[in-house]
Design a protein around this motif. Sequence first.
Motif, PDB file in Angstrom:
ATOM      1  N   SER A 197       5.361  18.893  11.866  1.00 20.72           N
ATOM      2  CA  SER A 197       4.306  19.025  10.871  1.00 20.72           C
ATOM      3  C   SER A 197       3.554  17.701  10.798  1.00 20.72           C
ATOM      4  CB  SER A 197       4.877  19.451   9.523  1.00 20.72           C
ATOM      5  OG  SER A 197       3.837  19.768   8.624  1.00 20.72           O
ATOM      6  N   HIS A 198       3.449  17.071   9.633  1.00 23.64           N
ATOM      7  CA  HIS A 198       2.657  15.852   9.523  1.00 23.64           C
ATOM      8  C   HIS A 198       3.550  14.617   9.408  1.00 23.64           C
ATOM      9  CE1 HIS A 198       3.470  15.208   5.207  1.00 23.64           C
ATOM     10  NE2 HIS A 198       3.526  16.533   5.160  1.00 23.64           N
ATOM     11  N   VAL A 199       2.927  13.468   9.553  1.00 23.67           N
ATOM     12  CA  VAL A 199       3.631  12.193   9.406  1.00 23.67           C
ATOM     13  C   VAL A 199       3.877  11.930   7.927  1.00 23.67           C
ATOM     14  CG1 VAL A 199       3.407   9.691   9.788  1.00 23.67           C
ATOM     15  CG2 VAL A 199       2.590  11.303  11.524  1.00 23.67           C
ATOM     16  N   CYS A 200       4.967  11.226   7.626  1.00 21.72           N
ATOM     17  CA  CYS A 200       5.313  10.839   6.259  1.00 21.72           C
ATOM     18  C   CYS A 200       4.058  10.407   5.496  1.00 21.72           C
ATOM     19  CB  CYS A 200       6.326   9.698   6.320  1.00 21.72           C
ATOM     20  SG  CYS A 200       6.688   8.932   4.735  1.00 21.72           S
ATOM     21  N   THR A 201       3.793  11.056   4.384  1.00 19.32           N
ATOM     22  CA  THR A 201       2.518  10.889   3.689  1.00 19.32           C
ATOM     23  C   THR A 201       2.263   9.453   3.244  1.00 19.32           C
ATOM     24  OG1 THR A 201       2.633  13.174   2.920  1.00 19.32           O
ATOM     25  CG2 THR A 201       1.105  11.713   1.772  1.00 19.32           C
ATOM     26  N   PHE A 202       3.199   8.855   2.517  1.00 18.68           N
ATOM     27  CA  PHE A 202       2.927   7.518   1.981  1.00 18.68           C
ATOM     28  C   PHE A 202       2.889   6.455   3.074  1.00 18.68           C
ATOM     29  CE2 PHE A 202       7.391   8.633   1.179  1.00 18.68           C
ATOM     30  CZ  PHE A 202       8.078   7.615   1.806  1.00 18.68           C
ATOM     31  N   ALA A 252       0.824  -1.209   0.000  1.00 21.81           N
ATOM     32  CA  ALA A 252       0.000   0.000   0.000  1.00 21.81           C
ATOM     33  C   ALA A 252       0.860   1.262   0.000  1.00 21.81           C
ATOM     34  CB  ALA A 252      -0.931  -0.009   1.209  1.00 21.81           C
ATOM     35  N   ALA A 253       1.968   1.227   0.750  1.00 15.78           N
ATOM     36  CA  ALA A 253       2.870   2.387   0.761  1.00 15.78           C
ATOM     37  C   ALA A 253       3.553   2.545  -0.597  1.00 15.78           C
ATOM     38  CB  ALA A 253       3.906   2.223   1.864  1.00 15.78           C
ATOM     39  N   ARG A 290       3.654  14.547  -1.116  1.00 14.01           N
ATOM     40  CA  ARG A 290       3.584  15.981  -0.842  1.00 14.01           C
ATOM     41  C   ARG A 290       3.242  16.242   0.622  1.00 14.01           C
ATOM     42  NH1 ARG A 290       6.117  18.195  -5.204  1.00 14.01           N
ATOM     43  NH2 ARG A 290       5.288  17.312  -7.127  1.00 14.01           N
ATOM     44  N   TYR A 291       3.300  17.528   0.981  1.00 16.81           N
ATOM     45  CA  TYR A 291       2.825  17.922   2.301  1.00 16.81           C
ATOM     46  C   TYR A 291       1.363  17.522   2.459  1.00 16.81           C
ATOM     47  CZ  TYR A 291       6.879  21.041   2.954  1.00 16.81           C
ATOM     48  OH  TYR A 291       8.134  21.563   3.100  1.00 16.81           O
TER      49      TYR A 291
END
Length: 388
Positions: free
Chosen positions: A268-273, A51-52, A62-63
């Motif tokens: 910020s956010h967690v690694c997107t993929f 899935a990743a 992306r962000y």
Amino acid sequence: MKLAARIGEVTPSVTLAVSAKAKAMKAEGLDVCSFSAGEPDFPTPTHVVAAAKQALDQGKTRYGPAAGEPELRAAIARKLQQDNQLPYQAEQVAVTCGGKQSLYNLMMALISPGDEVIIPAPYWLSYPEMVKLAGGTPVIVTTTAATDYKITAEQLAAAITPQTKLFVLNSPSNPTGVVYTPAEIKALAAVIVDRDILVVADEIYEKIIYDGAEHLSIGSLGPEIFARTITSNGFAKAYSMTGWRVGYLAAPLEIVKAAMTVQSHSTSHVCTFAQFGAIAALESPQDCVEAMRQAFAKRRKLMLDALNAIPGLSCPTPGGAFYLFPNVEKTGMSSLEFCEALLTDYHVATVPGAAFGADGHIRLSYATDEATILKGMERLEKFVKSRL
């Protein structure tokens, strides 16, 4: 150079230090049996990895929103509703860089100087340090083998003061592996509601339980306790995703927003993929979780049987997680002396109980293969016999 005073208040992670030393010894060619790190040795399930990879191929690099991908927040909320009977909505869920960051964000958002946080000992070593970094005061309540290292409702009530803001509940527990029974959870919830404090339930090991033990989420016991409950969890332990760094916090909306304010100015956010791998972990069949749990159960018995055959050591049977927490006081050594000598002389890596607020004990992780367990326990027996 003068560092911030807060750094002097914090103790470095002994677990990471021992693990690093064991890895360095291995790099030198030494045969080290490592029982130090709380990290499953299984590969991440293939469907999670796939899935990743698919997310990467689809350009999900992306962000993203600081609180996490909307699909993952919704999937976590569904999981909490279905598995834990916790009526969180997606907006009450925040995705964090591992379960550890969910707790750190919480402390920074909730705790002010003068606030007290009740932590039962033995405890996961980062709890009090996070409280100190937030300017709060950790209030350590010592538990013993007589109560299976669980805090009682009476102990909790006695520890609460006008300055108490939060109680930390970890079940199944790191480092002891104990699981609170539903009756014990209900008794603690009654005190929390009566005294009007908050509780953070660290449930990272909820899927790893044995012998018919029942995991009960404290926030599921009714509207009053739910309103006072913050839930921390993640994907590292149950899905063997330690390096993915995906965890989450679920809480009243005001607390979630405050915690995300902290995160928005830090990671910020967690690694997107990676988040799309986490969605697959939740929404696919859970056979992989059960297969790993069964393997842990077998390893637990193997290590516990070997440990209980060693004169001078004693260890209660853990109901969950993947740790043993034996008492080594009869050797006459402190836990740090014991672990250092065991690693240096017999090449077995364990973690001193002093790091968990319980000197006289050591923590062993059985999240490793059976051959290593057998070999390491033989070495441990020789070491203990040489010291008695």
